[in-house]
Write a protein that holds these residues in place. Sequence first.
Motif, PDB file in Angstrom:
ATOM      1  N   UNK A  68      31.253  61.830  52.483  1.00 13.15           N
ATOM      2  CA  UNK A  68      32.336  61.030  53.020  1.00 13.15           C
ATOM      3  C   UNK A  68      33.661  61.445  52.429  1.00 13.15           C
ATOM      4  N   UNK A  69      34.757  60.939  52.976  1.00 20.00           N
ATOM      5  CA  UNK A  69      36.089  61.354  52.540  1.00 20.00           C
ATOM      6  C   UNK A  69      36.393  60.942  51.108  1.00 20.00           C
ATOM      7  N   UNK A  70      37.215  61.715  50.404  1.00 23.56           N
ATOM      8  CA  UNK A  70      37.524  61.427  49.002  1.00 23.56           C
ATOM      9  C   UNK A  70      38.473  60.254  48.807  1.00 23.56           C
ATOM     10  N   UNK A  71      39.069  59.765  49.887  1.00 27.15           N
ATOM     11  CA  UNK A  71      39.978  58.624  49.790  1.00 27.15           C
ATOM     12  C   UNK A  71      39.411  57.397  50.499  1.00 27.15           C
ATOM     13  N   UNK A  72      38.083  57.316  50.562  1.00 29.98           N
ATOM     14  CA  UNK A  72      37.438  56.213  51.277  1.00 29.98           C
ATOM     15  C   UNK A  72      37.663  54.882  50.572  1.00 29.98           C
ATOM     16  N   UNK A  73      38.163  53.858  51.281  1.00 29.08           N
ATOM     17  CA  UNK A  73      38.302  52.524  50.683  1.00 29.08           C
ATOM     18  C   UNK A  73      36.983  51.765  50.576  1.00 29.08           C
ATOM     19  N   UNK A  74      35.946  52.238  51.297  1.00 27.27           N
ATOM     20  CA  UNK A  74      34.637  51.580  51.318  1.00 27.27           C
ATOM     21  C   UNK A  74      33.575  52.567  50.850  1.00 27.27           C
ATOM     22  N   UNK A 168      38.155  49.745  47.731  1.00 32.95           N
ATOM     23  CA  UNK A 168      38.393  48.300  47.807  1.00 32.95           C
ATOM     24  C   UNK A 168      37.107  47.493  47.933  1.00 32.95           C
ATOM     25  N   UNK A 169      36.035  48.111  48.423  1.00 32.01           N
ATOM     26  CA  UNK A 169      34.791  47.370  48.637  1.00 32.01           C
ATOM     27  C   UNK A 169      33.604  48.313  48.526  1.00 32.01           C
ATOM     28  N   UNK A 170      32.468  47.748  48.096  1.00 32.99           N
ATOM     29  CA  UNK A 170      31.212  48.496  47.981  1.00 32.99           C
ATOM     30  C   UNK A 170      30.115  47.669  48.629  1.00 32.99           C
ATOM     31  N   UNK A 171      29.392  48.266  49.570  1.00 33.92           N
ATOM     32  CA  UNK A 171      28.202  47.657  50.153  1.00 33.92           C
ATOM     33  C   UNK A 171      26.991  48.315  49.501  1.00 33.92           C
ATOM     34  N   UNK A 172      26.128  47.499  48.899  1.00 32.03           N
ATOM     35  CA  UNK A 172      24.960  48.011  48.189  1.00 32.03           C
ATOM     36  C   UNK A 172      23.722  47.759  49.038  1.00 32.03           C
ATOM     37  N   UNK A 173      22.992  48.833  49.330  1.00 34.65           N
ATOM     38  CA  UNK A 173      21.818  48.761  50.191  1.00 34.65           C
ATOM     39  C   UNK A 173      20.559  48.640  49.337  1.00 34.65           C
ATOM     40  N   UNK A 174      20.170  47.416  49.038  1.00 31.99           N
ATOM     41  CA  UNK A 174      18.938  47.171  48.305  1.00 31.99           C
ATOM     42  C   UNK A 174      19.146  46.750  46.866  1.00 31.99           C
ATOM     43  N   UNK A 175      18.127  46.089  46.333  1.00 34.37           N
ATOM     44  CA  UNK A 175      18.203  45.552  44.983  1.00 34.37           C
ATOM     45  C   UNK A 175      18.275  46.613  43.904  1.00 34.37           C
ATOM     46  N   UNK A 176      17.611  47.764  44.103  1.00 34.06           N
ATOM     47  CA  UNK A 176      17.660  48.820  43.092  1.00 34.06           C
ATOM     48  C   UNK A 176      19.097  49.300  42.901  1.00 34.06           C
ATOM     49  N   UNK A 250      37.775  46.106  52.965  1.00 35.35           N
ATOM     50  CA  UNK A 250      38.346  47.347  52.455  1.00 35.35           C
ATOM     51  C   UNK A 250      39.588  47.778  53.218  1.00 35.35           C
ATOM     52  N   UNK A 251      39.873  47.107  54.337  1.00 38.79           N
ATOM     53  CA  UNK A 251      41.024  47.479  55.138  1.00 38.79           C
ATOM     54  C   UNK A 251      40.781  48.679  56.036  1.00 38.79           C
ATOM     55  N   UNK A 252      39.505  48.942  56.349  1.00 33.46           N
ATOM     56  CA  UNK A 252      39.153  50.057  57.230  1.00 33.46           C
ATOM     57  C   UNK A 252      39.048  49.537  58.665  1.00 33.46           C
ATOM     58  N   UNK A 253      39.722  50.175  59.628  1.00 32.02           N
ATOM     59  CA  UNK A 253      39.620  49.717  61.019  1.00 32.02           C
ATOM     60  C   UNK A 253      38.174  49.650  61.476  1.00 32.02           C
ATOM     61  N   UNK A 254      37.841  48.567  62.161  1.00 31.31           N
ATOM     62  CA  UNK A 254      36.465  48.320  62.593  1.00 31.31           C
ATOM     63  C   UNK A 254      36.500  47.833  64.026  1.00 31.31           C
ATOM     64  N   UNK A 255      35.634  48.429  64.875  1.00 30.07           N
ATOM     65  CA  UNK A 255      35.665  48.076  66.303  1.00 30.07           C
ATOM     66  C   UNK A 255      34.578  47.104  66.703  1.00 30.07           C
ATOM     67  N   UNK A 256      33.761  46.660  65.734  1.00 29.57           N
ATOM     68  CA  UNK A 256      32.629  45.806  66.076  1.00 29.57           C
ATOM     69  C   UNK A 256      32.792  44.436  65.449  1.00 29.57           C
ATOM     70  N   UNK A 257      32.427  43.418  66.202  1.00 30.52           N
ATOM     71  CA  UNK A 257      32.384  42.053  65.713  1.00 30.52           C
ATOM     72  C   UNK A 257      31.059  41.428  66.161  1.00 30.52           C
ATOM     73  N   UNK A 258      30.571  40.397  65.446  1.00 27.41           N
ATOM     74  CA  UNK A 258      29.354  39.744  65.914  1.00 27.41           C
ATOM     75  C   UNK A 258      29.454  39.364  67.385  1.00 27.41           C
ATOM     76  N   UNK A 259      28.420  39.697  68.143  1.00 23.94           N
ATOM     77  CA  UNK A 259      28.433  39.431  69.577  1.00 23.94           C
ATOM     78  C   UNK A 259      28.862  40.598  70.405  1.00 23.94           C
ATOM     79  N   UNK A 260      29.383  41.667  69.765  1.00 25.38           N
ATOM     80  CA  UNK A 260      29.779  42.857  70.507  1.00 25.38           C
ATOM     81  C   UNK A 260      28.536  43.548  71.056  1.00 25.38           C
ATOM     82  N   UNK A 261      28.506  43.888  72.354  1.00 27.61           N
ATOM     83  CA  UNK A 261      27.314  44.567  72.896  1.00 27.61           C
ATOM     84  C   UNK A 261      27.122  45.934  72.242  1.00 27.61           C
ATOM     85  N   UNK A 262      25.861  46.364  72.128  1.00 28.38           N
ATOM     86  CA  UNK A 262      25.564  47.700  71.616  1.00 28.38           C
ATOM     87  C   UNK A 262      26.121  48.753  72.568  1.00 28.38           C
TER      88      UNK A 262
END
Length: 263
Positions: A68-74, A168-176, A250-262
């Motif tokens: 991923x990019x070196x300036x990633x906020x997430x 600005x933010x970290x999402x951790x995938x799993x307890x480990x 994190x301030x990253x543009x996001x195009x999806x919200x709950x309820x958005x169709x796949x």
Amino acid sequence: MSSATGPEEPDFPAATAARLDGLGLLDTAVTTCRACPRLVAWREEAARVRRRAYRDWDYWARPVPGFGPPDAPLALVGLAPAAHGANRTGRMFTGDPAGDVLYAALHAVGLASRPTSVHRGDGLELHGVRITAPVHCAPPENRPTPAERDTCRPWLARELTLLQPALRAVVVLGGFGWQALLPVLRDAGWELPRPQPVFGHGAEVTLRHTEPGRELHLLGCYHPSRRNTFTGRLTPAMLRAVLARGAGLAGVPCRWRPGTPDT
């Protein structure tokens, strides 16, 4: 480099990571590491005894760097490469069912240029997010030992440091990953609440730094393992929701919200 800090020495990550001044240099150094004999043997054995479906592949069979990019906020923090996934393809979360689910969700949210990831040279790009792990080599049964986790820790610590000041933010995938990340954050000056935050899907903690004015959002998400997705413990919508929340914080543009169709 002296023999005391060669790639096969246990102190190689600790002696090397702290002096590297860019993510490109860090990623290159990670791929040379041979500090954990059990992991080296396993990743190379997987490359020799290939699954029938991958018998024509030239396995990566080295530590897998972040992506991923070196300036990633997430940032996304997982567990470790899979023996016939990232250990084969050379890219985090690529080539196995967990990666299929993750990249589809990243694309749906707007954080990846395509919904599939095949190998490290396929042209896929991430937008505003970097994927990494506390252990960079494929472990037997997907279970690194505490000693292997701790030996690998300096790579993660330096990677997160180099992502500053954008992170600005970290999402951790799993307890480990959650348990591996907390001491890294503490040592970097982030003030952990007491008792320490407990992992859970949807868990969210805002950390303050010892330097005034700095904060980091920490979010928990079930790992997109085959077991979790097959049983419905983690659905695509659940994963997208956490990724979208992390992107928003994190301030990253996001195009999806709950309820958005796949799409």
